[in-house]
Design a protein around this motif. Structure first.
Motif, PDB file in Angstrom:
ATOM      1  N   PHE A 246       2.472  17.933  11.352  1.00  0.00           N
ATOM      2  CA  PHE A 246       1.815  16.777  11.939  1.00  0.00           C
ATOM      3  C   PHE A 246       0.316  17.019  12.114  1.00  0.00           C
ATOM      4  O   PHE A 246      -0.508  16.155  11.810  1.00  0.00           O
ATOM      5  CB  PHE A 246       2.457  16.435  13.286  1.00  0.00           C
ATOM      6  CG  PHE A 246       1.806  15.247  13.937  1.00  0.00           C
ATOM      7  CD1 PHE A 246       2.039  13.971  13.453  1.00  0.00           C
ATOM      8  CD2 PHE A 246       0.950  15.410  15.015  1.00  0.00           C
ATOM      9  CE1 PHE A 246       1.423  12.877  14.032  1.00  0.00           C
ATOM     10  CE2 PHE A 246       0.334  14.316  15.595  1.00  0.00           C
ATOM     11  CZ  PHE A 246       0.570  13.050  15.102  1.00  0.00           C
ATOM     12  N   LEU A 247      -0.030  18.205  12.596  1.00  0.00           N
ATOM     13  CA  LEU A 247      -1.445  18.494  12.841  1.00  0.00           C
ATOM     14  C   LEU A 247      -2.252  18.463  11.544  1.00  0.00           C
ATOM     15  O   LEU A 247      -3.360  17.936  11.494  1.00  0.00           O
ATOM     16  CB  LEU A 247      -1.598  19.850  13.529  1.00  0.00           C
ATOM     17  CG  LEU A 247      -1.143  19.865  14.993  1.00  0.00           C
ATOM     18  CD1 LEU A 247      -1.330  21.239  15.598  1.00  0.00           C
ATOM     19  CD2 LEU A 247      -1.894  18.826  15.798  1.00  0.00           C
ATOM     20  N   VAL A 248      -1.662  19.039  10.469  1.00  0.00           N
ATOM     21  CA  VAL A 248      -2.346  19.030   9.178  1.00  0.00           C
ATOM     22  C   VAL A 248      -2.533  17.591   8.702  1.00  0.00           C
ATOM     23  O   VAL A 248      -3.611  17.193   8.242  1.00  0.00           O
ATOM     24  CB  VAL A 248      -1.550  19.850   8.136  1.00  0.00           C
ATOM     25  CG1 VAL A 248      -2.094  19.595   6.737  1.00  0.00           C
ATOM     26  CG2 VAL A 248      -1.620  21.325   8.476  1.00  0.00           C
ATOM     27  N   ASN A 249      -1.491  16.809   8.894  1.00  0.00           N
ATOM     28  CA  ASN A 249      -1.541  15.406   8.510  1.00  0.00           C
ATOM     29  C   ASN A 249      -2.621  14.656   9.299  1.00  0.00           C
ATOM     30  O   ASN A 249      -3.394  13.861   8.752  1.00  0.00           O
ATOM     31  CB  ASN A 249      -0.155  14.788   8.775  1.00  0.00           C
ATOM     32  CG  ASN A 249      -0.037  13.423   8.142  1.00  0.00           C
ATOM     33  OD1 ASN A 249      -0.339  12.426   8.768  1.00  0.00           O
ATOM     34  ND2 ASN A 249       0.382  13.388   6.887  1.00  0.00           N
ATOM     35  N   LEU A 250      -2.691  14.962  10.589  1.00  0.00           N
ATOM     36  CA  LEU A 250      -3.677  14.349  11.471  1.00  0.00           C
ATOM     37  C   LEU A 250      -5.093  14.671  10.982  1.00  0.00           C
ATOM     38  O   LEU A 250      -5.950  13.799  10.876  1.00  0.00           O
ATOM     39  CB  LEU A 250      -3.485  14.900  12.884  1.00  0.00           C
ATOM     40  CG  LEU A 250      -4.008  14.085  14.068  1.00  0.00           C
ATOM     41  CD1 LEU A 250      -3.267  12.776  14.155  1.00  0.00           C
ATOM     42  CD2 LEU A 250      -3.815  14.869  15.357  1.00  0.00           C
ATOM     43  N   LEU A 251      -5.287  15.938  10.665  1.00  0.00           N
ATOM     44  CA  LEU A 251      -6.592  16.404  10.198  1.00  0.00           C
ATOM     45  C   LEU A 251      -6.958  15.737   8.885  1.00  0.00           C
ATOM     46  O   LEU A 251      -8.110  15.351   8.650  1.00  0.00           O
ATOM     47  CB  LEU A 251      -6.542  17.918  10.024  1.00  0.00           C
ATOM     48  CG  LEU A 251      -7.894  18.626   9.987  1.00  0.00           C
ATOM     49  CD1 LEU A 251      -8.564  18.505  11.342  1.00  0.00           C
ATOM     50  CD2 LEU A 251      -7.714  20.086   9.608  1.00  0.00           C
ATOM     51  N   HIS A 252      -5.968  15.581   8.032  1.00  0.00           N
ATOM     52  CA  HIS A 252      -6.170  14.970   6.724  1.00  0.00           C
ATOM     53  C   HIS A 252      -6.667  13.524   6.890  1.00  0.00           C
ATOM     54  O   HIS A 252      -7.575  13.075   6.189  1.00  0.00           O
ATOM     55  CB  HIS A 252      -4.851  15.011   5.960  1.00  0.00           C
ATOM     56  CG  HIS A 252      -5.013  14.836   4.485  1.00  0.00           C
ATOM     57  ND1 HIS A 252      -3.990  14.457   3.657  1.00  0.00           N
ATOM     58  CD2 HIS A 252      -6.085  14.985   3.677  1.00  0.00           C
ATOM     59  CE1 HIS A 252      -4.422  14.373   2.424  1.00  0.00           C
ATOM     60  NE2 HIS A 252      -5.691  14.691   2.396  1.00  0.00           N
ATOM     61  N   HIS A 253      -6.067  12.802   7.820  1.00  0.00           N
ATOM     62  CA  HIS A 253      -6.473  11.421   8.072  1.00  0.00           C
ATOM     63  C   HIS A 253      -7.819  11.341   8.782  1.00  0.00           C
ATOM     64  O   HIS A 253      -8.510  10.340   8.710  1.00  0.00           O
ATOM     65  CB  HIS A 253      -5.417  10.696   8.929  1.00  0.00           C
ATOM     66  CG  HIS A 253      -4.227  10.245   8.148  1.00  0.00           C
ATOM     67  ND1 HIS A 253      -3.243  11.107   7.746  1.00  0.00           N
ATOM     68  CD2 HIS A 253      -3.872   9.030   7.691  1.00  0.00           C
ATOM     69  CE1 HIS A 253      -2.331  10.435   7.079  1.00  0.00           C
ATOM     70  NE2 HIS A 253      -2.686   9.162   7.023  1.00  0.00           N
ATOM     71  N   TRP A 254      -8.139  12.402   9.498  1.00  0.00           N
ATOM     72  CA  TRP A 254      -9.355  12.418  10.323  1.00  0.00           C
ATOM     73  C   TRP A 254     -10.604  12.653   9.467  1.00  0.00           C
ATOM     74  O   TRP A 254     -11.702  12.201   9.808  1.00  0.00           O
ATOM     75  CB  TRP A 254      -9.182  13.525  11.363  1.00  0.00           C
ATOM     76  CG  TRP A 254     -10.362  13.872  12.183  1.00  0.00           C
ATOM     77  CD1 TRP A 254     -10.781  13.257  13.325  1.00  0.00           C
ATOM     78  CD2 TRP A 254     -11.281  14.956  11.963  1.00  0.00           C
ATOM     79  NE1 TRP A 254     -11.886  13.884  13.827  1.00  0.00           N
ATOM     80  CE2 TRP A 254     -12.219  14.936  13.006  1.00  0.00           C
ATOM     81  CE3 TRP A 254     -11.391  15.949  10.993  1.00  0.00           C
ATOM     82  CZ2 TRP A 254     -13.260  15.853  13.100  1.00  0.00           C
ATOM     83  CZ3 TRP A 254     -12.420  16.861  11.090  1.00  0.00           C
ATOM     84  CH2 TRP A 254     -13.341  16.804  12.134  1.00  0.00           C
TER      85      TRP A 254
END
Lengths: 330, 294
Positions: free
Chosen positions: A185-193
């Protein structure tokens, strides 16, 4: 120093009162009747239903009470953290909706503002009085500051997102995931950020670089620089002194730019459907959710006031003159 | 005082000198050149394009740029170039009006606060600081959201009413440095009214500065107006560059790859505002001898 903070706090206190008053006044004193327009938009035709809704909304705004009572009630509700009920996500209180969005906006803004500020200032200081670099940094800087935030966001979303397919262009995280503290989830969050962050960062960068460059040139022309140069001090040293003096107006500049930066963050979020305050505002406008809109306004004002106060403290730390009670900051 | 012919000799020399440097300053020429070209496109374009209103459906949807439709068409078959040309008009109008109103307020407050000093200054300064801290766009958001029908003029009015503080501050500081000069003292001794001193003695001595302030307010108003339009609080009728960007993102021009829909409006805003800023630097060099050599 006490006087300095006293004065600042007075201004912020006054600003807060003015903001709350404006927030209270606009629905009441704008041309037109907000209740009537809400009823018109809800497209209810039965007279009984319309009457019930009118009574409900009038009661909600407290329009049936004397005007001073309304004003006091408004303050009372504010201090209880009561911003009303959202219409867009119906029974949820506005405060909860906003608190859910604030982390995204802060997570986007704080790194973008601090990094662009730091790198921009370094870049500007480095470019000043260096012919070749100056001739590139200056025009690029002007183009960047003149760029509307949402436009660069749109271009990045199109180029790096849609066309190249490297980054997602919508949302704070993939719809397939549930928010959790897992790596995925965190990687995904960073990717969107990444893209929203990048566009905020790049647009803000130009202004700082130009400001710093101009300040450094001004400082390098001052008497103390000439004196140091005449004494045979190395250029590096002179530039370091110049930087320390030039950073002071830049700190005030950061405070002045806060409003613009917030505006930039809001429109950037809208481009990327990033779940922060910007998207909330868009939803509030689209759904005629005035409580949500006004609540968001209060949150932004409080945030900007807090940030201003933090910048004031930083200023005192950086500029010894304010501590000694000599010439104060602007 | 109606007069351009009877300027004192000295003043005429100063003007000629400014003109001499102005026509030799590349930044100024490039900046004003770009603004002028886009202004002409905005002014003359709608006349040359004929009577088709900008939002009319004139051709097939999603056509790429071609000889017939210079900037292609939208998802609905509207001509992007027509919208662009009308949008430029709106953008200039919003900038000129918003910047103009802000400049007038800033001058009124800056001059009075700087010249009078004392309690008047204290109060006006407090007002300036308060409005300065309030985030402009946030206020404009709620004002515009409650306005049922929004026009460019009204939008510009509110932008002007909220974006003057930094300029008022700058003008106040300048006035402050001028007010104890000999010629101002002399005017005061001879019983000239405050209003006249400000208009005839102080303002002309910082006219270049005032003009530059106006340019920056102009550019700022354009950017604020574009943001408002983009959030969906633009004028309810007509086109503007910000509205074009809003429509493009709303109707997924990004996903469909219709770059000709969203690239021109943003590029035009960037060009106008950037050119204004660059021209401003050029003006600074023209009026400030210290900056000329580089």
């Amino acid at each position: 120093m006490r006087q300095y903070f006293g004065r600042k706090l007075l201004i912020y206190g006054l600003t807060f009162v003015v903001a709350v008053t404006v927030n209270w006044m606009i629905p009441r004193f704008m041309p037109g009747d907000p209740v009537a327009s809400m009823l018109a938009r809800s497209r209810v035709s039965q007279p009984a239903a319309v009457e019930a809704m009118r009574a409900y909304y009038t009661n909600l705004f407290g329009f049936d009470q004397p005007i001073w009572q309304q004003y006091l009630n408004f303050w009372g509700a504010l201090f209880q953290g009561d911003f009303g009920i959202s219409i867009w996500v119906f029974p949820t209180p506005v405060a909860d909706v906003i608190l859910g969005a604030v982390p995204y906006t802060l997570g986007l803004m704080i790194p973008a503002v601090l990094l662009s500020y730091w790198i921009g200032n370094r870049l500007g200081a480095f470019a000043a009085r260096r012919k070749l670099l100056d001739n590139t940094v200056l025009p690029v800087g002007y183009v960047l500051t003149a760029m509307p935030y949402m436009w660069l966001a749109v271009i990045l979303a199109w180029g790096l997102g849609v066309t190249a397919g490297w980054f997602p262009v919508a949302g704070g995280y993939s719809f397939a995931l549930q928010p959790s503290w897992s790596w995925a989830f965190l990687v995904n969050l960073l990717h969107h950020w990444t893209l929203p962050f990048l566009s905020l960062f790049v647009v803000a960068l130009g202004g700082w670089a130009i400001g710093m460059r101009n300040m450094i040139i001004y400082e390098l022309e001052s008497d103390y620089s000439n004196y140091l140069a005449a004494l045979g001090a190395p250029t590096r040293l002179i530039r370091r002194y110049a930087f320390r003096n030039a950073i002071l107006p830049q700190i005030t500049g950061l405070a002045l730019q806060l409003g613009v930066l917030v505006a930039g963050a809001l429109v950037t979020e809208i481009v990327f459907s990033y779940p922060g305050l910007g998207s909330l505002i868009l939803k509030a406008i689209q759904n005629q959710d005035f409580f949500l809109l006004q609540g968001t306004f209060m949150f932004i004002v409080i945030g900007v006031l807090l940030a201003n106060f933090i910048i004031d403290i930083v200023y005192v730390i950086v500029d010894p003159r304010t501590r000694a009670g000599m010439a104060g900051a602007a | 005082m109606t007069t351009t012919t009877t300027l004192p000799a000295e003043e005429r020399v100063v003007r000629r000198e400014a003109l001499y440097f102005a026509v030799r300053n590349t930044k100024l020429l490039i900046g004003f050149g770009i603004v002028l070209v886009l202004l002409l496109v905005g002014l003359l374009g709608p006349l040359l394009l004929g009577s088709a209103p900008p939002n009319e459906y004139v051709a097939g949807p999603m056509l790429p740029p071609s000889a017939e439709h210079w900037f292609g068409t939208t998802t609905f078959g509207q001509d992007v170039f027509t919208q662009f040309v009308y949008g430029l008009r709106t953008t200039f109008l919003a900038g000129a009006m918003g910047g103009g109103i802000a400049a007038v307020i800033a001058m009124a407050i800056g001059f009075v606060a700087g010249y009078r000093g004392g309690l008047v200054d204290e109060v006006l300064n407090m007002l300036t600081n308060v409005v300065l801290v309030i985030p402009t766009l946030a206020v404009l958001l709620i004002i515009n959201a409650y306005l049922g029908i929004r026009s460019v003029g009204l939008q510009a009015l509110f932008i002007g009413l909220t974006s003057w503080p930094w300029a008022a501050r700058a003008i106040r500081a300048q006035t402050f440095s001028l007010r104890s000069r000999d010629f101002v003292d002399l005017a005061r001794l001879s019983g000239v009214s405050t209003r006249r001193i400000i208009m005839r003695e102080i303002a002309p001595n910082m006219s270049s500065y005032l003009f530059m302030t106006f340019i920056l307010l102009f550019g700022g108003s354009i950017l604020i107006a574009a943001s408002l339009d983009f959030i969906g609080l633009g004028p309810t009728e007509g086109v503007s560059l910000g509205l074009m960007l809003q429509n493009a993102t709303q109707w997924s021009a990004l996903q469909l790859g219709l770059w000709w829909w969203f690239v021109p409006p943003g590029a035009a805003i960037t060009a106008v505002v950037g050119a204004l800023y660059v021209a401003n630097v050029g003006l600074d060099e023209v009026f400030n001898p210290k900056l000329r050599e580089t």
